[in-house]
Design a protein around this motif. Sequence first.
Motif, PDB file in Angstrom:
ATOM      1  N   UNK A  96      66.137  75.581  20.638  1.00  0.00           N
ATOM      2  CA  UNK A  96      66.522  74.599  21.641  1.00  0.00           C
ATOM      3  C   UNK A  96      67.775  75.046  22.401  1.00  0.00           C
ATOM      4  N   UNK A  97      68.749  75.544  21.653  1.00  0.00           N
ATOM      5  CA  UNK A  97      70.001  75.967  22.303  1.00  0.00           C
ATOM      6  C   UNK A  97      69.760  77.110  23.292  1.00  0.00           C
ATOM      7  N   UNK A  98      68.904  78.034  22.887  1.00  0.00           N
ATOM      8  CA  UNK A  98      68.589  79.150  23.796  1.00  0.00           C
ATOM      9  C   UNK A  98      67.958  78.634  25.079  1.00  0.00           C
ATOM     10  N   UNK A  99      67.078  77.679  24.885  1.00  0.00           N
ATOM     11  CA  UNK A  99      66.375  77.105  26.026  1.00  0.00           C
ATOM     12  C   UNK A  99      67.346  76.336  26.934  1.00  0.00           C
ATOM     13  N   UNK A 100      68.143  75.509  26.292  1.00  0.00           N
ATOM     14  CA  UNK A 100      69.044  74.590  27.003  1.00  0.00           C
ATOM     15  C   UNK A 100      70.192  75.328  27.688  1.00  0.00           C
ATOM     16  N   UNK A 101      70.844  76.190  26.933  1.00  0.00           N
ATOM     17  CA  UNK A 101      72.009  76.867  27.519  1.00  0.00           C
ATOM     18  C   UNK A 101      71.612  78.091  28.342  1.00  0.00           C
ATOM     19  N   UNK A 102      70.361  78.528  28.166  1.00  0.00           N
ATOM     20  CA  UNK A 102      69.928  79.695  28.948  1.00  0.00           C
ATOM     21  C   UNK A 102      69.480  79.302  30.348  1.00  0.00           C
ATOM     22  N   UNK A 103      69.400  77.996  30.613  1.00  0.00           N
ATOM     23  CA  UNK A 103      68.854  77.538  31.890  1.00  0.00           C
ATOM     24  C   UNK A 103      69.611  78.033  33.106  1.00  0.00           C
ATOM     25  N   UNK A 104      70.942  77.886  33.003  1.00  0.00           N
ATOM     26  CA  UNK A 104      71.768  78.168  34.189  1.00  0.00           C
ATOM     27  C   UNK A 104      71.574  79.594  34.689  1.00  0.00           C
ATOM     28  N   UNK A 105      71.488  80.519  33.715  1.00  0.00           N
ATOM     29  CA  UNK A 105      71.419  81.928  34.112  1.00  0.00           C
ATOM     30  C   UNK A 105      70.099  82.250  34.806  1.00  0.00           C
ATOM     31  N   UNK A 106      69.024  81.609  34.311  1.00  0.00           N
ATOM     32  CA  UNK A 106      67.703  82.040  34.771  1.00  0.00           C
ATOM     33  C   UNK A 106      67.233  81.346  36.041  1.00  0.00           C
ATOM     34  N   UNK A 107      67.975  80.304  36.458  1.00  0.00           N
ATOM     35  CA  UNK A 107      67.378  79.517  37.530  1.00  0.00           C
ATOM     36  C   UNK A 107      67.891  79.740  38.935  1.00  0.00           C
ATOM     37  N   UNK A 108      67.013  79.450  39.831  1.00  0.00           N
ATOM     38  CA  UNK A 108      67.381  79.459  41.251  1.00  0.00           C
ATOM     39  C   UNK A 108      68.230  78.232  41.521  1.00  0.00           C
ATOM     40  N   UNK A 109      69.058  78.306  42.485  1.00  0.00           N
ATOM     41  CA  UNK A 109      69.797  77.111  42.874  1.00  0.00           C
ATOM     42  C   UNK A 109      68.882  76.253  43.731  1.00  0.00           C
ATOM     43  N   UNK A 110      69.066  74.944  43.619  1.00  0.00           N
ATOM     44  CA  UNK A 110      68.218  74.037  44.384  1.00  0.00           C
ATOM     45  C   UNK A 110      68.454  74.214  45.873  1.00  0.00           C
ATOM     46  N   UNK A 111      69.690  74.347  46.230  1.00  0.00           N
ATOM     47  CA  UNK A 111      69.986  74.486  47.651  1.00  0.00           C
ATOM     48  C   UNK A 111      71.313  75.205  47.834  1.00  0.00           C
ATOM     49  N   UNK A 112      71.525  75.618  48.994  1.00  0.00           N
ATOM     50  CA  UNK A 112      72.763  76.315  49.319  1.00  0.00           C
ATOM     51  C   UNK A 112      73.387  75.626  50.528  1.00  0.00           C
ATOM     52  N   UNK A 113      74.546  75.037  50.465  1.00  0.00           N
ATOM     53  CA  UNK A 113      75.443  74.948  49.323  1.00  0.00           C
ATOM     54  C   UNK A 113      74.876  74.025  48.243  1.00  0.00           C
ATOM     55  N   UNK A 114      75.317  74.257  46.988  1.00  0.00           N
ATOM     56  CA  UNK A 114      74.772  73.453  45.898  1.00  0.00           C
ATOM     57  C   UNK A 114      75.103  71.970  46.077  1.00  0.00           C
ATOM     58  N   UNK A 115      74.192  71.142  45.641  1.00  0.00           N
ATOM     59  CA  UNK A 115      74.447  69.705  45.711  1.00  0.00           C
ATOM     60  C   UNK A 115      74.629  69.193  44.293  1.00  0.00           C
ATOM     61  N   UNK A 116      75.276  68.053  44.194  1.00  0.00           N
ATOM     62  CA  UNK A 116      75.476  67.494  42.860  1.00  0.00           C
ATOM     63  C   UNK A 116      74.220  66.740  42.436  1.00  0.00           C
ATOM     64  N   UNK A 117      73.982  66.704  41.129  1.00  0.00           N
ATOM     65  CA  UNK A 117      72.720  66.110  40.690  1.00  0.00           C
ATOM     66  C   UNK A 117      72.884  65.403  39.347  1.00  0.00           C
ATOM     67  N   UNK A 118      71.853  64.679  38.987  1.00  0.00           N
ATOM     68  CA  UNK A 118      71.782  64.079  37.651  1.00  0.00           C
ATOM     69  C   UNK A 118      70.936  65.019  36.800  1.00  0.00           C
ATOM     70  N   UNK A 119      71.372  65.255  35.571  1.00  0.00           N
ATOM     71  CA  UNK A 119      70.591  66.166  34.717  1.00  0.00           C
ATOM     72  C   UNK A 119      70.158  65.441  33.453  1.00  0.00           C
ATOM     73  N   UNK A 120      68.922  65.685  33.089  1.00  0.00           N
ATOM     74  CA  UNK A 120      68.408  64.970  31.923  1.00  0.00           C
ATOM     75  C   UNK A 120      67.663  65.859  30.960  1.00  0.00           C
ATOM     76  N   UNK A 121      67.706  65.471  29.701  1.00  0.00           N
ATOM     77  CA  UNK A 121      66.935  66.145  28.653  1.00  0.00           C
ATOM     78  C   UNK A 121      66.126  65.061  27.955  1.00  0.00           C
ATOM     79  N   UNK A 122      64.823  65.271  27.898  1.00  0.00           N
ATOM     80  CA  UNK A 122      63.964  64.287  27.247  1.00  0.00           C
ATOM     81  C   UNK A 122      63.386  64.914  25.987  1.00  0.00           C
ATOM     82  N   UNK A 123      63.663  64.303  24.865  1.00  0.00           N
ATOM     83  CA  UNK A 123      63.123  64.832  23.605  1.00  0.00           C
ATOM     84  C   UNK A 123      61.937  63.949  23.209  1.00  0.00           C
ATOM     85  N   UNK A 124      60.769  64.567  23.137  1.00  0.00           N
ATOM     86  CA  UNK A 124      59.557  63.814  22.809  1.00  0.00           C
ATOM     87  C   UNK A 124      59.233  64.016  21.330  1.00  0.00           C
TER      88      UNK A 124
END
Length: 706
Positions: A185-213
Amino acid sequence: METKMTSHGRKVVRVVARVKPSTDLVSTRSISVHKPMGEDSETVSISFGAQFAGSKDSYKLDYCYEENQTTGSILTKEIKPLISTVFEGKDANVIAHGARSGGKTHLIQGNERELGLTVLTMSEMLSMAEERGGSVSVSVYEVSQETVYDLLDQEKRVVAVLEGAQGKIQLKGLSQVPVKSLSEFQNLYFGLKKSQKLTSDPPVRSHKGVMIHVTTGNANPGSLGRMNFLDMAGYEDSRKQNSALAPLEIARINKSIYALQNVMYALNANESHVPYRESKLTRMLKDCLKGCNRTLLITCLPREFSQDSFYMLNLASRICLGSNRAMTNPTKKKINGLERSISLSSAAQRRQTPLTVSATSRKQTVLRGSVTERKTKINTAASAIKARKLFGEANDSVKCKNSSKKMEGKARMALKNGISTSKVVLSVQASSPKEEICSSFTVTDSQSSLVEEEYSLAFSSSAVAMEPGYSTNASLSSEAVYITDKETPRKHEEIFSGATHCDDAFADKAQIVERDENNSVIEEDLTLVINEGENLDKENNSLLANETASPPLSMRLQELSNNLKSICKISNQLSVPEKYQSPLTILQAEEASEHSDITTEAAVNVELRTPERTMPSNIGCSPWKAYSAHSSKLKNSAVGEYLKFINTAGKEDLKKLKGIGDKRAAYIVELREESPFKTVDDLKSIGLSAKQVKGLLKKEIGEIFE
Ligand SMILES: Nc1ncnc2c1ncn2[C@@H]1O[C@H](COP(=O)(O)OP(=O)(O)OP(=O)(O)O)[C@@H](O)[C@H]1O
């Protein structure tokens, strides 16, 4: 109304605070926490340092975790009971909100040195799942600019928020990745930032959620509950000069923060309507939040407080107190500089208050099926507006009653125009004992005499969105009360069409739209449609910029002048039996109009001239009293019209107003894009003194008699 409790006897939304350590050890702007029963306190109060004008005020919450209390203690006391409910099949939410840099991410996500709540909870849930033979999977999402993104997808796919026939929310496109161990889980969760594209440029602020099923074991697989962690974007005053974001962007973020707060308030206050549709975030979390699912709201507060965190705490406290409307609103007190400082902040905040129009904007509804299949109920924005009680209350039933009449008139007109063979039977039911005025009218088909449609209109007497310190005497703008929530027709539509995309379009104001078999509009009134993708601010702007919807002020004032004459006539006819002044008069006028060449405008005038049934005090009282009551109504209408003009006219038209030059016109246009002018006081924000504002109105309104 009582605060809603779960079957465990706990509040549906528990509100606690988490104090972030101060970086400034000698700061005098420090909050103090009072726990009357120590760690066992059922309510705590938080107050501000003596340097702050609001120092005498304190805000009650369910609990407060101070710097010396670890994140682990929050897990033990707050989250573990929630985990149990998730394994019983319920959903639970942990929501961190607060001003910017209040420590939300630190608390929810944590870092290598101090694990956040999500990681600690995942560890607990994995152990429990193992014990019980269940399994755990996870979804990670981001809500940015009213769009939901799947963060576990490399491409950050957009998640569609769909509502099924039973009103169940489906998050189409949101991945669920099975998790077997904490490190996975930690690898998945903390690895997100490095692997992802930015939503937009300049970055916008957002709400972030984790759903555990949580899912039951292999023998009989099935979904149990979900634990949803939400790290909300930080609140900040949109007027801040040094913000990295544009005021409009901040206003948009704040609007979604308010929307969630409104939902939590409505849940805790056990209100009959919960405004889930006010934002994408609340729509997507509807199933997680609703019913007896439990929510923990954590207000992240820096020890060294700011105006923004003060404001968030104030709102959190109101959510916590839920139905306790008798609570003293500290922001209304007139202590030293407090009133000034609050009203300054609230003036700023008013400009970023979720716009009533957009906040209560509703999806366009297309009624399908044959005429005889239709049975439709339209509820007005009563609940949506009511939910705004979070931001204050106002009691102006007269205005709402006026609006109720106008609404009826407009809706009736729409029906009349669209259903040529129908006869409109209007009846005013009783005013509810609470704050709503309900009217209903039935449309019967004169040929089949089958009741085909029932429309009910409910108006709340509570005001539009208000911030702390917002005058409770503020006039309701007529826009604010014309809004229609077509929740039931929506469901109706879904019965015919199955799952429906929630986000295809919004429509605002009262609307009755029908389509024939070819899907072309056969009836449309008072409808403004905004397509998906247009953000809510744009939506307001475009609505407001719709100049065709706004007759010139002079025309409107002329109409008011005509109405004044009518009112004077009515004042002279006060001995007329009440029955002739009831809404039946409207019906009679309308029926008469069916046999005459009466135009729509004239019909509106008939409606406007109709004396208020809801003001029987006028009957038999002195002509002077009646006249005064009508004059005051007239004044409110004139002010309403003036504000409507300010909110809708183009720059050139604005310049025709007394005292409005090029600069002020441009400034008005700019400010109203952020939030429409709701009260006369709002005009001060364009650099006018109270006296000047009064002078402007006097001149403008006085001119109609010249
Ligand atoms: N309990 C804490 N102890 C020590 N440092 C903290 C604590 N909480 C937050 N911080 C620090 O304060 C800073 C801001 O915290 P964080 O990023 O969590 O705020 P935020 O509320 O998520 O901000 P934003 O509103 O921008 O999302 C970070 O440097 C973080 O490490």
